[in-house]
Design an enzyme around this catalytic site. Structure first.
Site, PDB file in Angstrom:
ATOM      1  N   LYS A 165      51.088  56.586  36.508  1.00  0.00           N
ATOM      2  CA  LYS A 165      52.514  56.267  36.375  1.00  0.00           C
ATOM      3  C   LYS A 165      53.215  57.388  35.592  1.00  0.00           C
ATOM      4  O   LYS A 165      54.343  57.758  35.885  1.00  0.00           O
ATOM      5  CB  LYS A 165      52.640  54.915  35.675  1.00  0.00           C
ATOM      6  CG  LYS A 165      53.890  54.678  34.887  1.00  0.00           C
ATOM      7  CD  LYS A 165      54.957  54.136  35.764  1.00  0.00           C
ATOM      8  CE  LYS A 165      56.300  53.983  35.114  1.00  0.00           C
ATOM      9  NZ  LYS A 165      56.423  54.134  33.697  1.00  0.00           N
ATOM     10  N   HIS A 225      48.925  48.381  32.022  1.00  0.00           N
ATOM     11  CA  HIS A 225      48.033  48.638  30.881  1.00  0.00           C
ATOM     12  C   HIS A 225      46.699  47.921  31.076  1.00  0.00           C
ATOM     13  O   HIS A 225      45.632  48.479  30.805  1.00  0.00           O
ATOM     14  CB  HIS A 225      48.661  48.104  29.585  1.00  0.00           C
ATOM     15  CG  HIS A 225      49.963  48.740  29.197  1.00  0.00           C
ATOM     16  ND1 HIS A 225      51.152  48.040  29.172  1.00  0.00           N
ATOM     17  CD2 HIS A 225      50.270  50.003  28.796  1.00  0.00           C
ATOM     18  CE1 HIS A 225      52.127  48.832  28.772  1.00  0.00           C
ATOM     19  NE2 HIS A 225      51.623  50.032  28.541  1.00  0.00           N
TER      20      HIS A 225
HETATM   21  P1  AMP Z   1      52.791  53.307  27.476  1.00  0.00           P
HETATM   22  O1  AMP Z   1      52.516  52.058  26.703  1.00  0.00           O
HETATM   23  O2  AMP Z   1      53.994  53.229  28.346  1.00  0.00           O
HETATM   24  O3  AMP Z   1      52.728  54.543  26.614  1.00  0.00           O
HETATM   25  O4  AMP Z   1      51.593  53.446  28.499  1.00  0.00           O
HETATM   26  C1  AMP Z   1      50.262  53.430  28.063  1.00  0.00           C
HETATM   27  C2  AMP Z   1      49.360  53.815  29.213  1.00  0.00           C
HETATM   28  O5  AMP Z   1      49.534  52.879  30.278  1.00  0.00           O
HETATM   29  C3  AMP Z   1      49.706  55.201  29.789  1.00  0.00           C
HETATM   30  O6  AMP Z   1      48.507  55.857  30.139  1.00  0.00           O
HETATM   31  C4  AMP Z   1      50.512  54.845  30.999  1.00  0.00           C
HETATM   32  O7  AMP Z   1      50.471  55.833  32.008  1.00  0.00           O
HETATM   33  C5  AMP Z   1      49.807  53.584  31.453  1.00  0.00           C
HETATM   34  N1  AMP Z   1      50.685  52.807  32.344  1.00  0.00           N
HETATM   35  C6  AMP Z   1      51.964  52.417  32.091  1.00  0.00           C
HETATM   36  N2  AMP Z   1      52.481  51.792  33.165  1.00  0.00           N
HETATM   37  C7  AMP Z   1      51.507  51.790  34.106  1.00  0.00           C
HETATM   38  C8  AMP Z   1      51.427  51.300  35.445  1.00  0.00           C
HETATM   39  N3  AMP Z   1      52.453  50.682  36.021  1.00  0.00           N
HETATM   40  N4  AMP Z   1      50.274  51.475  36.130  1.00  0.00           N
HETATM   41  C9  AMP Z   1      49.219  52.117  35.550  1.00  0.00           C
HETATM   42  N5  AMP Z   1      49.235  52.593  34.292  1.00  0.00           N
HETATM   43  C10 AMP Z   1      50.352  52.447  33.578  1.00  0.00           C
END
Ligand code: AMP
Length: 281
Positions: free
Chosen positions: A151, A39
């Protein structure tokens, strides 16, 4: 350093209106919290390209297809605020359920086609939930640029398509996957892994790397896939929901990486669902 937490769309709009009046470019990083370096890499990218950055934290009930999964999803607001403090973002928007889905809320945004496969096929309604909340976050924040992680590769495709189809005045910026040193893709769900499962979790990425190398060497996809699944089963994975080679542009299924291609997987380890994807070639 205090973090400017905003809980209502009215307060958020007031700030954004002032920023836009001053001709500033506004970026948004949508998240569900339990922030990690993945994030934070999106926050860093947004800070580098925008005058103002909004991070949103909302555990969106509409994108969970199991009540238990929603219940278990990690929620760490104070810790998240502490992690965001050094970035000096301009707003951390943390709406509650009533702010996002007030009484009588009746609209669903649904992207056809792209959502029929992969996570869309195994998590019914998931991408409608994502599409609906992301559309709301875009209109609530009125951001000019939105940062998403590769991801969640299918999610980036879906969000890009909906922004284009609905003429939303926002640029979607995909950002690379950030990994732990052992290759495991960072994820809020990794917090749910037991110590033992955490040791075996990187096998998902390793098995995918091995399969990608085999495909590039001209290997047979069915054999390579079977070998990868066997490797995952030896590591304790109980179910591989999908392990597909797909075209980057429209996610159609491929046999060979003869166009820009991605290997995408979802698999269960000790009760936790892990997803990952890598470029092939
Ligand atoms: P989430 O909180 O899981 O909904 O993720 C929020 C944002 O962070 C989304 O755009 C995800 O794709 C991104 N994200 C989550 N994990 C990663 C990671 N390991 N590397 C890059 N972006 C990520």
């Amino acid at each position: 350093m205090s973090v400017p937490i905003i809980r209502t769309v009215a307060a958020l709009r007031e700030d954004v209106a002032a920023w836009h009046k001053a001709g500033e470019v506004v970026g948004v990083v949508p998240t569900m919290g339990a922030l990690h370096q993945g994030h934070l890499s999106l926050v860093r990218a947004a800070k580098a390209e925008c005058d103002r950055v909004i991070v949103t934290i909302f555990v969106n009930p509409k994108q969970f297809n199991s009540a238990e999964d929603l219940e278990n999803y990690p929620r760490t607001e104070e810790e998240d605020a502490r992690k965001l403090a050094p970035f000096e973002v301009d707003a951390v928007y943390v709406p509650d359920g009533a702010q996002m889905y007030p009484e009588g809320f009746a609209t669903t945004v649904s992207v056809a086609g792209l959502t029929d496969v992969l996570c869309g096929a195994v998590r019914p309604g998931h991408f409608d939930g994502v599409s609906t909340v992301v559309t709301k976050l875009f209109t609530q924040t009125q951001a000019d640029r939105a940062y998403f992680g590769e991801k969640d590769y299918q999610q980036v495709q879906v969000v890009t398509r909906l922004a284009r189809d609905l003429d939303l005045p926002i640029t979607i910026v995909p950002c690379p996957t950030i990994r732990e040193e052992d290759g495991l893709a960072m994820s809020s769900r990794n917090l749910l892994l037991s110590d033992r499962a955490r040791v075996w979790a990187p096998e998902l990425h390793r098995a995918m790397e091995e399969m990608a190398a085999g495909l590039l060497a001209g290997g047979d996809i069915a054999e390579l896939r079977a070998a990868a699944i066997a490797r995952l089963e030896r590591a304790g994975f109980t179910k591989v929901e999908y392990l597909d080679l797909r075209a980057c542009d429209d996610l159609r299924l491929l046999e060979k990486p003869d166009v820009p291609a991605r290997l995408l997987a979802a698999a269960w380890l000790a009760g936790v669902r892990l997803i990952d994807n890598i470029a092939v070639g």
